[in-house]
Design a protein around this motif. Sequence first.
Motif, short mmCIF file in Angstrom:
data_model
loop_
_atom_site.label_atom_id
_atom_site.label_comp_id
_atom_site.label_asym_id
_atom_site.label_seq_id
_atom_site.Cartn_x
_atom_site.Cartn_y
_atom_site.Cartn_z
N ARG A 191 -8.79 -7.74 -10.08
CA ARG A 191 -7.37 -7.55 -10.42
C ARG A 191 -6.50 -7.47 -9.18
O ARG A 191 -5.45 -8.11 -9.10
CB ARG A 191 -7.20 -6.26 -11.24
CG ARG A 191 -5.76 -6.02 -11.71
CD ARG A 191 -5.56 -4.60 -12.24
NE ARG A 191 -5.58 -3.60 -11.16
CZ ARG A 191 -5.49 -2.29 -11.37
NH1 ARG A 191 -5.38 -1.80 -12.61
NH2 ARG A 191 -5.53 -1.45 -10.35
N ASP A 192 -6.92 -6.67 -8.19
CA ASP A 192 -6.09 -6.40 -7.02
C ASP A 192 -6.46 -7.33 -5.86
O ASP A 192 -7.63 -7.52 -5.54
CB ASP A 192 -6.25 -4.95 -6.57
CG ASP A 192 -5.84 -3.96 -7.66
OD1 ASP A 192 -5.21 -4.39 -8.64
OD2 ASP A 192 -6.16 -2.76 -7.53
N ILE A 193 -5.43 -7.90 -5.21
CA ILE A 193 -5.63 -8.87 -4.13
C ILE A 193 -4.69 -8.52 -2.98
O ILE A 193 -3.50 -8.27 -3.20
CB ILE A 193 -5.30 -10.30 -4.62
CG1 ILE A 193 -6.12 -10.66 -5.86
CG2 ILE A 193 -5.52 -11.34 -3.52
CD1 ILE A 193 -5.49 -11.75 -6.70
N TRP A 194 -5.22 -8.52 -1.77
CA TRP A 194 -4.35 -8.32 -0.60
C TRP A 194 -3.49 -9.56 -0.39
O TRP A 194 -3.96 -10.68 -0.49
CB TRP A 194 -5.18 -8.06 0.66
CG TRP A 194 -5.83 -6.71 0.67
CD1 TRP A 194 -7.16 -6.43 0.48
CD2 TRP A 194 -5.18 -5.45 0.89
NE1 TRP A 194 -7.38 -5.07 0.56
CE2 TRP A 194 -6.18 -4.45 0.81
CE3 TRP A 194 -3.86 -5.07 1.14
CZ2 TRP A 194 -5.90 -3.10 0.98
CZ3 TRP A 194 -3.57 -3.72 1.30
CH2 TRP A 194 -4.58 -2.75 1.23
N TRP A 195 -2.23 -9.33 -0.07
CA TRP A 195 -1.28 -10.44 0.17
C TRP A 195 -1.83 -11.41 1.22
O TRP A 195 -1.82 -12.62 1.05
CB TRP A 195 0.06 -9.85 0.63
CG TRP A 195 1.13 -10.82 1.02
CD1 TRP A 195 1.12 -11.68 2.10
CD2 TRP A 195 2.40 -11.04 0.37
NE1 TRP A 195 2.28 -12.40 2.15
CE2 TRP A 195 3.09 -12.03 1.12
CE3 TRP A 195 3.03 -10.48 -0.75
CZ2 TRP A 195 4.36 -12.48 0.77
CZ3 TRP A 195 4.30 -10.93 -1.09
CH2 TRP A 195 4.96 -11.92 -0.35
N ASP A 206 0.85 -1.20 0.00
CA ASP A 206 0.00 0.00 0.00
C ASP A 206 0.88 1.25 0.00
O ASP A 206 0.65 2.20 -0.73
CB ASP A 206 -1.00 -0.01 1.17
CG ASP A 206 -0.37 -0.30 2.54
OD1 ASP A 206 0.87 -0.44 2.62
OD2 ASP A 206 -1.12 -0.41 3.52
N GLY A 207 1.94 1.20 0.82
CA GLY A 207 2.89 2.31 0.86
C GLY A 207 4.17 1.86 1.53
O GLY A 207 4.28 0.72 1.98
N SER A 254 -6.90 2.33 -3.52
CA SER A 254 -8.03 1.77 -4.26
C SER A 254 -7.68 0.36 -4.71
O SER A 254 -6.54 0.09 -5.11
CB SER A 254 -8.36 2.65 -5.48
OG SER A 254 -7.29 2.60 -6.40
N MET A 255 -8.64 -0.55 -4.58
CA MET A 255 -8.44 -1.95 -4.97
C MET A 255 -9.45 -2.28 -6.07
O MET A 255 -10.66 -2.23 -5.85
CB MET A 255 -8.63 -2.87 -3.77
CG MET A 255 -7.64 -2.65 -2.64
SD MET A 255 -5.95 -3.20 -3.00
CE MET A 255 -6.11 -4.97 -2.78
N THR A 256 -8.95 -2.60 -7.25
CA THR A 256 -9.82 -2.93 -8.38
C THR A 256 -10.23 -4.39 -8.27
O THR A 256 -9.38 -5.29 -8.27
CB THR A 256 -9.09 -2.69 -9.72
OG1 THR A 256 -8.71 -1.32 -9.79
CG2 THR A 256 -9.97 -3.04 -10.91
N HIS A 300 -2.93 -9.47 -12.48
CA HIS A 300 -3.24 -9.29 -11.05
C HIS A 300 -2.19 -8.41 -10.39
O HIS A 300 -1.03 -8.41 -10.80
CB HIS A 300 -3.28 -10.64 -10.32
CG HIS A 300 -4.39 -11.53 -10.77
ND1 HIS A 300 -5.71 -11.33 -10.44
CD2 HIS A 300 -4.38 -12.65 -11.54
CE1 HIS A 300 -6.46 -12.26 -10.97
NE2 HIS A 300 -5.68 -13.09 -11.65
N CYS A 301 -2.62 -7.69 -9.36
CA CYS A 301 -1.71 -6.90 -8.54
C CYS A 301 -1.91 -7.34 -7.09
O CYS A 301 -3.01 -7.25 -6.55
CB CYS A 301 -2.01 -5.41 -8.69
SG CYS A 301 -0.95 -4.35 -7.67
N ILE A 302 -0.83 -7.85 -6.48
CA ILE A 302 -0.90 -8.31 -5.09
C ILE A 302 -0.35 -7.19 -4.20
O ILE A 302 0.71 -6.63 -4.48
CB ILE A 302 -0.08 -9.59 -4.91
CG1 ILE A 302 -0.64 -10.69 -5.82
CG2 ILE A 302 -0.11 -10.05 -3.45
CD1 ILE A 302 0.25 -11.91 -5.93
#
Length: 410
Positions: free
Chosen positions: A197-201, A153-154, A192-194, A180-182
């Motif tokens: 496509r976007d997945i939390w680790w 995230d940062g 923002s989480m699409t 995908h973006c982990i």
Amino acid sequence: EDFTGYWMEQALDRVTWFKEPTKSLDDSNAPFFTWFDDGQLNISYNCLDRHIEAGGGDKVAFYWEGEPGDTKTTTYSQLADEVGRFANGLKSLGVEKGDRVAIYMGMVPELPVAMLACARIGATHSVIFGGFSADSIVDRVNDAKAKLLITCDGAWRRGSTVPLKDNCDQAMASTRSIEHCIVVERTKQDVSMTEGRDIWWHDLVGDQSPDCPPEVMDAEDMLYILYTSGTTAKPKGIVHTTGGYLTGATTSHSLVFDVKPDTDVYWCAADIGWVTGHTYIVYGPLANHTTSVMYEGTPDFPDKDRLWDIAEKYGVTILYTAPTAIRAFMKWGVEYPQRHDLSSLRLLGSVGEPINPEAWMWYHKYIGSENCPIVDTWWQTETGSIMISPLPGVISTKPGSATKAIPGVT
């Protein structure tokens, strides 16, 4: 005298092969040289499983220190579990042997886990320095045709946060291959989480098994791509393959730093986004069963003695840093290192650029107490490991000189 025989000896001695090579260097099709061409291995296995199988699983792999002061200690067994879970997570998203994975993260424990998980399943990683802009991500992802992007995230930097995920969102608007973006939750800033496509680790690894058999890789299979910084022209993707790279990494790490795995606490204070971090934070030290320190932030937060505080806290014996950093320490003043007991240090290293004699002498006097050999190392992203360096206690040193080629290098 027989440098190809020498490297064959190192490869058989320091690397665990699934199939031992019978060939050393093949230069018959120059400039397409190959090393140990008929050998088979897996780097993740060499960094983790073989040490655990030999009873070394409880040894600390990384003492990690976050910039805000949070810490994490990871043993070899724990690291292997995390790598296995994440490798299975990658597989569940369709990542296969030969796919490219881009990694754009801060210096968090998940970064080496991501690299080793890619190596475990035979995917090629491309680590992008966390200080680079969204445009740099676009160039590197498109050139490598990366299928997956791993980020946070940062990141913490001097007490504030760097918006890594926002940079990735901006970049992904111009990339064609990312499926995908982990995202690692590190700073807990809003991102923002699409969906899709976007997945939390933590969601990806939550119910994965830690058991992921290592892929059998040929010595000349690609391990990673690392792009040159692009200061002189378009960034060029440097490819490092598996067998020769690991042989160079383990040999040079052992010889140049005189590593004693049972007693040393080793700290390469570089960033994994550069080749120094690939070879001398991740692959070399882990393959040599070394305990390392890894730090997330800058050396001047919350004060200008943060590095010396960490070195004292963990009893660091080997410190490897850059001349730019040493010159900053000189400017800040000797009172900062003198606040701390640095008597555990026994060897100092320098990397990244030529070190000027004044910085060398300051490092020698105020950090090494005139008691630690200094190894001034010359190498490049292209070579993957050290080419020129004094061997401590063997080669006479001269401030400002990297001295001689290491054994096996002409």
